[in-house]
Motif scaffolding. Structure first.
Motif, PDB file in Angstrom:
ATOM      1  N   ILE A  98     -13.504   0.965   2.924  1.00 34.30           N
ATOM      2  CA  ILE A  98     -13.019   1.772   1.792  1.00 34.30           C
ATOM      3  C   ILE A  98     -13.338   3.239   2.069  1.00 34.30           C
ATOM      4  N   ASN A  99     -12.296   4.042   2.188  1.00 35.06           N
ATOM      5  CA  ASN A  99     -12.479   5.465   2.452  1.00 35.06           C
ATOM      6  C   ASN A  99     -11.949   6.345   1.333  1.00 35.06           C
ATOM      7  N   THR A 100     -11.233   5.746   0.388  1.00 35.67           N
ATOM      8  CA  THR A 100     -10.605   6.528  -0.670  1.00 35.67           C
ATOM      9  C   THR A 100     -10.493   5.733  -1.955  1.00 35.67           C
ATOM     10  N   VAL A 101     -10.658   6.432  -3.076  1.00 35.31           N
ATOM     11  CA  VAL A 101     -10.348   5.877  -4.395  1.00 35.31           C
ATOM     12  C   VAL A 101      -9.101   6.604  -4.862  1.00 35.31           C
ATOM     13  N   GLY A 102      -8.126   5.863  -5.387  1.00 33.16           N
ATOM     14  CA  GLY A 102      -6.893   6.497  -5.841  1.00 33.16           C
ATOM     15  C   GLY A 102      -6.531   6.119  -7.266  1.00 33.16           C
ATOM     16  N   ILE A 103      -5.772   6.998  -7.910  1.00 29.94           N
ATOM     17  CA  ILE A 103      -5.164   6.729  -9.211  1.00 29.94           C
ATOM     18  C   ILE A 103      -3.671   6.682  -8.927  1.00 29.94           C
ATOM     19  N   TRP A 104      -3.062   5.517  -9.199  1.00 32.58           N
ATOM     20  CA  TRP A 104      -1.693   5.252  -8.747  1.00 32.58           C
ATOM     21  C   TRP A 104      -0.858   4.670  -9.870  1.00 32.58           C
ATOM     22  N   CYS A 105       0.354   5.182 -10.034  1.00 30.28           N
ATOM     23  CA  CYS A 105       1.314   4.649 -11.005  1.00 30.28           C
ATOM     24  C   CYS A 105       2.123   3.572 -10.295  1.00 30.28           C
ATOM     25  N   GLU A 106       1.843   2.317 -10.641  1.00 24.73           N
ATOM     26  CA  GLU A 106       2.521   1.214  -9.955  1.00 24.73           C
ATOM     27  C   GLU A 106       4.019   1.180 -10.250  1.00 24.73           C
ATOM     28  N   LYS A 107       4.391   1.433 -11.496  1.00 20.83           N
ATOM     29  CA  LYS A 107       5.806   1.352 -11.888  1.00 20.83           C
ATOM     30  C   LYS A 107       6.690   2.265 -11.045  1.00 20.83           C
ATOM     31  N   PHE A 108       6.224   3.480 -10.769  1.00 19.68           N
ATOM     32  CA  PHE A 108       7.035   4.436 -10.009  1.00 19.68           C
ATOM     33  C   PHE A 108       6.502   4.689  -8.597  1.00 19.68           C
ATOM     34  N   ASP A 109       5.518   3.876  -8.161  1.00 19.57           N
ATOM     35  CA  ASP A 109       4.899   4.052  -6.843  1.00 19.57           C
ATOM     36  C   ASP A 109       4.587   5.527  -6.594  1.00 19.57           C
ATOM     37  N   ALA A 110       3.783   6.083  -7.500  1.00 18.70           N
ATOM     38  CA  ALA A 110       3.415   7.500  -7.378  1.00 18.70           C
ATOM     39  C   ALA A 110       1.898   7.648  -7.450  1.00 18.70           C
ATOM     40  N   THR A 111       1.319   8.221  -6.407  1.00 17.51           N
ATOM     41  CA  THR A 111      -0.115   8.483  -6.398  1.00 17.51           C
ATOM     42  C   THR A 111      -0.378   9.752  -7.225  1.00 17.51           C
ATOM     43  N   PHE A 112      -1.148   9.616  -8.297  1.00 19.49           N
ATOM     44  CA  PHE A 112      -1.480  10.783  -9.123  1.00 19.49           C
ATOM     45  C   PHE A 112      -2.499  11.647  -8.400  1.00 19.49           C
ATOM     46  N   GLY A 113      -3.495  10.999  -7.801  1.00 17.49           N
ATOM     47  CA  GLY A 113      -4.523  11.730  -7.078  1.00 17.49           C
ATOM     48  C   GLY A 113      -5.421  10.751  -6.340  1.00 17.49           C
ATOM     49  N   PHE A 114      -6.252  11.292  -5.446  1.00 19.52           N
ATOM     50  CA  PHE A 114      -7.165  10.441  -4.693  1.00 19.52           C
ATOM     51  C   PHE A 114      -8.450  11.217  -4.393  1.00 19.52           C
ATOM     52  N   ALA A 115      -9.524  10.448  -4.176  1.00 21.14           N
ATOM     53  CA  ALA A 115     -10.819  11.029  -3.843  1.00 21.14           C
ATOM     54  C   ALA A 115     -11.292  10.427  -2.527  1.00 21.14           C
ATOM     55  N   PRO A 116     -11.284  11.229  -1.423  1.00 23.77           N
ATOM     56  CA  PRO A 116     -11.818  10.734  -0.158  1.00 23.77           C
ATOM     57  C   PRO A 116     -13.337  10.588  -0.277  1.00 23.77           C
ATOM     58  N   LEU A 117     -13.865   9.459   0.155  1.00 29.66           N
ATOM     59  CA  LEU A 117     -15.293   9.195   0.024  1.00 29.66           C
ATOM     60  C   LEU A 117     -16.051   9.614   1.278  1.00 29.66           C
ATOM     61  N   LYS A 118     -17.221  10.213   1.073  1.00 30.80           N
ATOM     62  CA  LYS A 118     -18.049  10.637   2.194  1.00 30.80           C
ATOM     63  C   LYS A 118     -19.462  10.123   1.988  1.00 30.80           C
TER      64      LYS A 118
END
Length: 118
Positions: A98-118
């Motif tokens: 796991i390198n990233t957490v994302g917020i994703w709109c499944e209905k429209f396949d649109a990533t709202f934003g993501f947080a790369p983990l370090k």
């Protein structure tokens, strides 16, 4: 010695970056008892302009707008557009992948934003 092997994945964190919609705040991996969670910080905020938002984790360190061809795991529907919240990571998931957490709109396949983990 056991603690050292967990340190690489537990406690990793990152800050959200916008893709499709304004998304900000922090995400981190936390362990409580024998369960592991993605925890969105009290500073978390994303756009209310989207149905069907999901919290996802992915191997990639950057998420594109559309997730076609991306290897990711859906954790759960987003509970709130703002504030601290937790989502359990299934025990079957390899935390080292796991390198990233994302917020994703499944209905429209649109990533709202993501947080790369370090």
């Amino acid at each position: 010695l056991v603690q050292a092997s967990l340190a690489a994945s537990i406690g990793s964190q990152g800050s959200f970056m916008q893709v499709e919609k304004p998304t900000s705040g922090t995400a981190k991996i936390v362990k409580e008892g024998n369960k592991t969670y993605v925890e969105l910080g009290s500073d978390f905020k994303t756009s209310t302009d989207g149905p069907d938002l999901k919290v996802i984790v992915a191997k990639q360190s950057k998420l594109p707008l559309h997730l076609k061809g991306v290897s990711y795991i859906k954790l759960a529907p987003l509970k709130n557009f703002t504030g601290k919240q937790r989502y359990e990571i299934p025990a079957t998931v390899n935390l080292k992948e796991i390198n990233t957490v994302g917020i994703w709109c499944e209905k429209f396949d649109a990533t709202f934003g993501f947080a790369p983990l370090k």
